[in-house]
Design an enzyme around this catalytic site. Structure first.
Site, PDB file in Angstrom:
ATOM      1  N   SER A  40     -13.936  -4.478  -0.114  1.00  0.00           N
ATOM      2  CA  SER A  40     -14.817  -3.780  -1.045  1.00  0.00           C
ATOM      3  C   SER A  40     -16.284  -4.019  -0.698  1.00  0.00           C
ATOM      4  CB  SER A  40     -14.542  -4.192  -2.493  1.00  0.00           C
ATOM      5  OG  SER A  40     -15.139  -3.288  -3.402  1.00  0.00           O
ATOM      6  N   PRO A  41     -16.685  -3.720   0.542  1.00  0.00           N
ATOM      7  CA  PRO A  41     -18.066  -3.977   0.950  1.00  0.00           C
ATOM      8  C   PRO A  41     -19.092  -3.134   0.200  1.00  0.00           C
ATOM      9  CG  PRO A  41     -16.935  -2.687   2.617  1.00  0.00           C
ATOM     10  CD  PRO A  41     -15.883  -3.144   1.638  1.00  0.00           C
ATOM     11  N   LEU A  42     -18.661  -2.012  -0.389  1.00  0.00           N
ATOM     12  CA  LEU A  42     -19.572  -1.186  -1.182  1.00  0.00           C
ATOM     13  C   LEU A  42     -19.370  -1.406  -2.679  1.00  0.00           C
ATOM     14  CD1 LEU A  42     -19.531   2.210   0.770  1.00  0.00           C
ATOM     15  CD2 LEU A  42     -20.843   0.123   1.205  1.00  0.00           C
ATOM     16  N   GLY A  51     -23.013   2.405  -2.507  1.00  0.00           N
ATOM     17  CA  GLY A  51     -22.967   3.548  -1.597  1.00  0.00           C
ATOM     18  C   GLY A  51     -23.803   4.733  -2.052  1.00  0.00           C
ATOM     19  N   TYR A  96       0.837  -1.204   0.000  1.00  0.00           N
ATOM     20  CA  TYR A  96       0.000   0.000   0.000  1.00  0.00           C
ATOM     21  C   TYR A  96       0.873   1.256   0.000  1.00  0.00           C
ATOM     22  CZ  TYR A  96      -4.104  -2.878   1.108  1.00  0.00           C
ATOM     23  OH  TYR A  96      -5.111  -3.810   1.095  1.00  0.00           O
ATOM     24  N   GLY A 120     -16.817  -0.944  -4.792  1.00  0.00           N
ATOM     25  CA  GLY A 120     -16.260   0.193  -5.527  1.00  0.00           C
ATOM     26  C   GLY A 120     -17.181   1.400  -5.564  1.00  0.00           C
TER      27      GLY A 120
END
Length: 332
Positions: free
Chosen positions: A216-218, A224, A53, A220
């Site tokens: 990535s619970p939304l 949301g 990262y 991308g």
């Protein structure tokens, strides 16, 4: 904040995981520290990062930001269950992959853990995760190297990310033969719009006692409030590129419209519902949230307290049907 055990371990972690991928590339060091302080004050004790990262020429920068936050003291490190990952190429010479600077050879595992510990400014990593499957290195070699790190006190637990169900089985059967503890968690792509993990990854994780940590619970940004933001002229950024591509598909667009219309009727925020839904799923420890701002963190925290009624869960399944159990999901 609510807490749960990480898989079959005695380790207690928060139902939300603070993802740090935006720290450095999108959020500067000072604001990153502010978000980490707010997360810890809200009770989040599970922080996730990775050696790569920061990306590009700045690989490792995110771990350095987390490390500089730990260095401020105040019990920050002691209160944190720290997870990081290895696998990716960390060489910086024009992006060339120099041999043994990536993947999961015993040599690269030794090199990577020492480099991460230095950047993070700590003497141990609580959960050390394989960022991807290494198809070239045998599990016996991997577990030998990880067992050495456990014996040295450099790591406590081992997890995986982006592994198939059979990879989880292979890894833990090999570990069992060696008397190693094996994988205790799996980070996988899993959300309302992407439920393929339910076919084999999540059942394998449950069967072997791994906690599931969805990334990535939304999806991308798609879950949301993407269409609402589009109407309001919201600027697309980072994951919103993937969201915009998906919305160009008329079928997906209609699906997301149905989702947002449903939640409008219930007076609920799409992003919060997407997180809350994951918290109802069997085997899920907690989704990774990667806030760029304090406001985004506050929204994620509200999801933990959100209770979704049965009729809403049923309606969500109708909009986003899962694949169903295996082998039925692919056999007929």
């Amino acid at each position: 904040m609510k807490y749960t055990q990480l898989g079959r371990t005695g380790l207690k972690v928060s139902r939300l995981v603070l993802g740090t991928m935006n720290f450095g590339p999108q959020t500067d060091e000072a604001d990153s520290h502010t978000i980490m302080d707010a997360a810890q004050q809200a009770g989040i004790n599970f922080f996730d990062t990775a050696n790569v990262y920061g990306w590009g020429a700045n690989k490792g920068r995110t771990e350095e930001i987390v490390g500089s936050w730990f260095a401020k003291g105040g019990g920050r490190r002691d209160k944190t269950v720290l997870a990081t990952k290895l696998y990716a190429n960390m060489a910086t010479d024009d992006g060339k992959v120099w041999p043994n600077h990536d993947k999961l050879s015993a040599l690269n595992i030794r090199r990577s853990v020492d480099a991460s510990l230095k950047r993070l400014g700590t003497d141990h990593i609580d959960l050390y995760q394989f960022h991807h499957v290494d198809r070239d290195t045998p599990w016996d070699e991997i577990w030998q190297a990880m067992d050495v790190l456990v014996q040295q006190g450099k790591i406590l637990y081992v997890g995986s990310s982006n592994h198939a169900g059979w990879h989880i089985a292979h890894a833990n059967e090999t570990a069992a033969r060696r008397g190693s503890y094996g994988l205790v968690s799996e980070q996988c792509l899993y959300n309302l719009a992407e439920r393929r993990a339910e076919m084999e990854v999540i059942p394998a994780a449950e069967g072997y006692g791994l906690g599931v940590i969805p990334w990535s619970p939304l999806h991308g940004g798609l879950l949301g409030g993407a269409l609402r933001k589009e109407r309001e002229g919201g600027a697309a950024r980072s994951g919103a590129g993937r969201s915009a591509d998906a919305l160009a598909n008329s079928t997906i667009r209609a699906q997301i419209q149905s989702y947002e219309d449903l939640l409008d009727k219930h007076g609920l925020e799409p992003g919060e519902v997407a997180l809350a839904w994951l918290l109802t799923r069997p085997g899920v420890t907690g989704p990774i949230v990667g806030p760029r701002t304090a406001d985004q963190l506050a929204s994620a925290l509200r999801a933990v307290e959100l209770t979704l009624p049965d009729e809403l869960l049923t309606a969500l399944d109708e909009i986003f049907p899962g694949p169903g159990p295996t082998p039925e999901a692919f056999a007929w």
